[in-house]
Design a protein around this motif. Structure first.
Motif, PDB file in Angstrom:
ATOM      1  N   MET A 123       0.826  -1.198   0.000  1.00 24.21           N
ATOM      2  CA  MET A 123       0.000   0.000   0.000  1.00 24.21           C
ATOM      3  C   MET A 123       0.864   1.254   0.000  1.00 24.21           C
ATOM      4  SD  MET A 123      -2.658   1.441   2.899  1.00 24.21           S
ATOM      5  CE  MET A 123      -1.342   1.515   4.098  1.00 24.21           C
ATOM      6  N   VAL A 124       1.867   1.290   0.860  1.00 26.42           N
ATOM      7  CA  VAL A 124       2.735   2.468   0.964  1.00 26.42           C
ATOM      8  C   VAL A 124       3.456   2.715  -0.359  1.00 26.42           C
ATOM      9  CG1 VAL A 124       4.800   3.388   2.099  1.00 26.42           C
ATOM     10  CG2 VAL A 124       2.990   2.330   3.459  1.00 26.42           C
ATOM     11  N   THR A 155       1.931   6.798  -6.838  1.00 30.81           N
ATOM     12  CA  THR A 155       0.756   7.237  -7.607  1.00 30.81           C
ATOM     13  C   THR A 155       0.055   8.469  -7.054  1.00 30.81           C
ATOM     14  OG1 THR A 155      -0.742   5.763  -6.406  1.00 30.81           O
ATOM     15  CG2 THR A 155       0.311   4.871  -8.387  1.00 30.81           C
ATOM     16  N   GLN A 156       0.499   9.015  -5.939  1.00 33.57           N
ATOM     17  CA  GLN A 156      -0.259  10.102  -5.314  1.00 33.57           C
ATOM     18  C   GLN A 156      -0.415  11.321  -6.209  1.00 33.57           C
ATOM     19  OE1 GLN A 156       1.562  10.917  -1.564  1.00 33.57           O
ATOM     20  NE2 GLN A 156       3.426  11.756  -2.434  1.00 33.57           N
ATOM     21  N   SER A 189      -2.525  10.216   1.730  1.00 34.84           N
ATOM     22  CA  SER A 189      -2.257   9.616   3.036  1.00 34.84           C
ATOM     23  C   SER A 189      -2.733   8.168   3.059  1.00 34.84           C
ATOM     24  CB  SER A 189      -2.967  10.394   4.143  1.00 34.84           C
ATOM     25  OG  SER A 189      -4.369  10.201   4.067  1.00 34.84           O
ATOM     26  N   GLN A 190      -2.163   7.404   3.979  1.00 39.78           N
ATOM     27  CA  GLN A 190      -2.585   6.011   4.123  1.00 39.78           C
ATOM     28  C   GLN A 190      -4.049   5.927   4.536  1.00 39.78           C
ATOM     29  OE1 GLN A 190       0.123   3.601   6.471  1.00 39.78           O
ATOM     30  NE2 GLN A 190       1.848   4.852   5.778  1.00 39.78           N
ATOM     31  N   GLN A 191      -4.458   6.820   5.414  1.00 42.85           N
ATOM     32  CA  GLN A 191      -5.851   6.828   5.865  1.00 42.85           C
ATOM     33  C   GLN A 191      -6.810   7.080   4.695  1.00 42.85           C
ATOM     34  OE1 GLN A 191      -7.094  10.055   8.514  1.00 42.85           O
ATOM     35  NE2 GLN A 191      -7.983   8.495   9.851  1.00 42.85           N
ATOM     36  N   GLN A 192      -6.471   8.027   3.844  1.00 43.70           N
ATOM     37  CA  GLN A 192      -7.306   8.319   2.676  1.00 43.70           C
ATOM     38  C   GLN A 192      -7.310   7.132   1.722  1.00 43.70           C
ATOM     39  OE1 GLN A 192      -5.911  11.632   0.314  1.00 43.70           O
ATOM     40  NE2 GLN A 192      -7.877  11.858  -0.740  1.00 43.70           N
TER      41      GLN A 192
END
Length: 61
Positions: free
Chosen positions: A11-12, A18-19, A26-29
């Motif tokens: 995920m990270v 790709t952000q 963010s990871q939460q998003q």
């Protein structure tokens, strides 16, 4: 919520690469978007595109 180390690392890496294209910063998003997309797909495939009703009281998930 716990997550396997390999899945978190995946995920990270995905997020960092790709952000700029996805706008997810963010990871939460990332997790919220993933949950929303999977729920929408399952609702479409198995419940005529409608959200499932909450479980009956007394049923613990």
């Amino acid at each position: 919520m716990s997550i396997d180390v390999e899945l978190k690392e995946r995920m990270v890496a995905t997020l960092l690469h790709t952000q700029a294209r996805t706008g997810i910063t963010s990871q939460q998003q990332f997790i919220r978007v993933a949950i929303d997309q999977l729920c929408s797909r399952i609702e479409r495939d198995y419940n005529s595109g409608k959200p499932f009703a909450p479980p009956a009281e007394g049923i613990n998930l």
